[in-house]
Design a protein around this motif. Structure first.
Motif, short mmCIF file in Angstrom:
data_model
loop_
_atom_site.label_atom_id
_atom_site.label_comp_id
_atom_site.label_asym_id
_atom_site.label_seq_id
_atom_site.Cartn_x
_atom_site.Cartn_y
_atom_site.Cartn_z
N GLU A 88 47.06 27.40 20.25
CA GLU A 88 46.76 28.75 19.80
C GLU A 88 46.06 29.51 20.92
O GLU A 88 45.14 29.00 21.54
CB GLU A 88 45.86 28.70 18.57
N GLY A 89 46.54 30.70 21.20
CA GLY A 89 45.95 31.53 22.25
C GLY A 89 46.66 31.43 23.58
O GLY A 89 46.42 32.26 24.46
N SER A 90 47.54 30.45 23.74
CA SER A 90 48.22 30.32 25.04
C SER A 90 49.07 31.55 25.34
O SER A 90 49.24 31.92 26.50
CB SER A 90 49.05 29.04 25.11
N ALA A 91 49.57 32.21 24.30
CA ALA A 91 50.36 33.43 24.51
C ALA A 91 49.50 34.60 24.99
O ALA A 91 50.02 35.57 25.54
CB ALA A 91 51.08 33.81 23.22
N ASP A 92 48.18 34.50 24.79
CA ASP A 92 47.26 35.55 25.26
C ASP A 92 46.92 35.42 26.74
O ASP A 92 46.30 36.31 27.31
CB ASP A 92 45.95 35.51 24.46
N CYS A 93 47.32 34.32 27.35
CA CYS A 93 47.02 34.08 28.76
C CYS A 93 47.98 34.88 29.63
O CYS A 93 49.20 34.72 29.54
CB CYS A 93 47.14 32.60 29.09
N GLN A 94 47.43 35.74 30.46
CA GLN A 94 48.23 36.55 31.38
C GLN A 94 48.35 35.84 32.72
O GLN A 94 47.43 35.14 33.13
CB GLN A 94 47.57 37.90 31.60
N VAL A 95 49.48 36.03 33.39
CA VAL A 95 49.66 35.49 34.74
C VAL A 95 49.34 36.60 35.72
O VAL A 95 49.82 37.73 35.58
CB VAL A 95 51.09 34.95 34.95
N PHE A 96 48.53 36.28 36.72
CA PHE A 96 48.07 37.26 37.69
C PHE A 96 49.23 37.99 38.37
O PHE A 96 50.15 37.38 38.89
CB PHE A 96 47.20 36.58 38.75
N ASP A 97 49.12 39.30 38.33
CA ASP A 97 50.05 40.20 39.02
C ASP A 97 49.16 41.22 39.73
O ASP A 97 48.46 42.00 39.07
CB ASP A 97 50.96 40.89 38.01
N PRO A 98 49.14 41.20 41.07
CA PRO A 98 48.22 42.09 41.79
C PRO A 98 48.31 43.55 41.36
O PRO A 98 47.27 44.21 41.20
CB PRO A 98 48.63 41.93 43.26
N SER A 99 49.51 44.05 41.12
CA SER A 99 49.64 45.47 40.75
C SER A 99 49.04 45.76 39.38
O SER A 99 48.60 46.87 39.13
CB SER A 99 51.11 45.90 40.79
N GLU A 100 49.00 44.76 38.53
CA GLU A 100 48.47 44.95 37.18
C GLU A 100 47.01 44.55 37.06
O GLU A 100 46.26 45.14 36.27
CB GLU A 100 49.31 44.13 36.21
N HIS A 101 46.57 43.54 37.83
CA HIS A 101 45.26 42.94 37.58
C HIS A 101 44.19 43.19 38.65
O HIS A 101 43.01 42.97 38.37
CB HIS A 101 45.42 41.43 37.37
#
Length: 173
Positions: A88-101
């Motif tokens: 539960e919550g793994s779908a809330d994990c974002q993958v780093f994207d420099p333009s977004e983060h």
């Protein structure tokens, strides 16, 4: 790390809050918990190719922070592995994207780094964190942490970072 006369490494503990060493583990958990639960913006991350300890620790502290009213988000250097997507919550994990983060990380109040002792293990995300003015906290069970954070809760005698997260949460009054 301490080295014995026969070159064997010994266990290490490092409890530092606001760059001041604290000798009492429970006190360091209490002070660190207070800092984290009063954060306005908390970024939580862990190492590239996260394993069960890393993702379990991230999600445990993420749900705890959310329950305490903290605006928390998980940004990882690489995706959650397939075998851990059921959590539960793994779908809330974002993958780093420099333009977004990048802007989010630079403007974050607090960054919590779990289960690693060197920013290099975060790849590009580590570079972004090193450019941030955020209050950086490391919670880890690995030896020889690099000196890049304001706060450390490190104990090499525990089995996992998850054990440290458990202690941090359960010492809540």
């Amino acid at each position: 790390m301490l080295i014995s006369p026969n070159n064997e490494s010994k266990a290490m503990t490092k409890f530092i809050i606001d760059k001041k060493e604290i000798s009492d583990y429970k006190q360091s958990c209490t002070e660190l918990r207070k800092k984290l639960t009063t954060s306005k913006d908390l970024i939580i991350t862990t190492h590239i190719n996260p394993d069960g300890d890393a993702i379990g620790s991230v999600l445990g502290i993420y749900f705890y922070a959310i329950a305490k009213g903290v605006n928390a988000q998980v940004i990882l250097p690489s995706p959650v592995t397939f075998n851990l997507l059921y959590l539960e919550g793994s779908a809330d994990c974002q993958v780093f994207d420099p333009s977004e983060h990048n802007e989010i990380i630079i403007n974050a109040e607090d960054i919590l780094i779990l289960d690693l002792n060197d920013l290099d293990r975060l790849k590009e995300l580590g570079e972004a964190i090193s450019n941030s003015e955020a209050n950086i906290t490391v919670i880890d069970h690995h030896r020889e942490p690099k000196d890049f954070a304001n706060n450390y809760l490190v104990d090499t005698e525990v089995s996992s970072t998850g054990e440290l997260i458990y202690d941090l949460i359960t010492t809540d009054e």
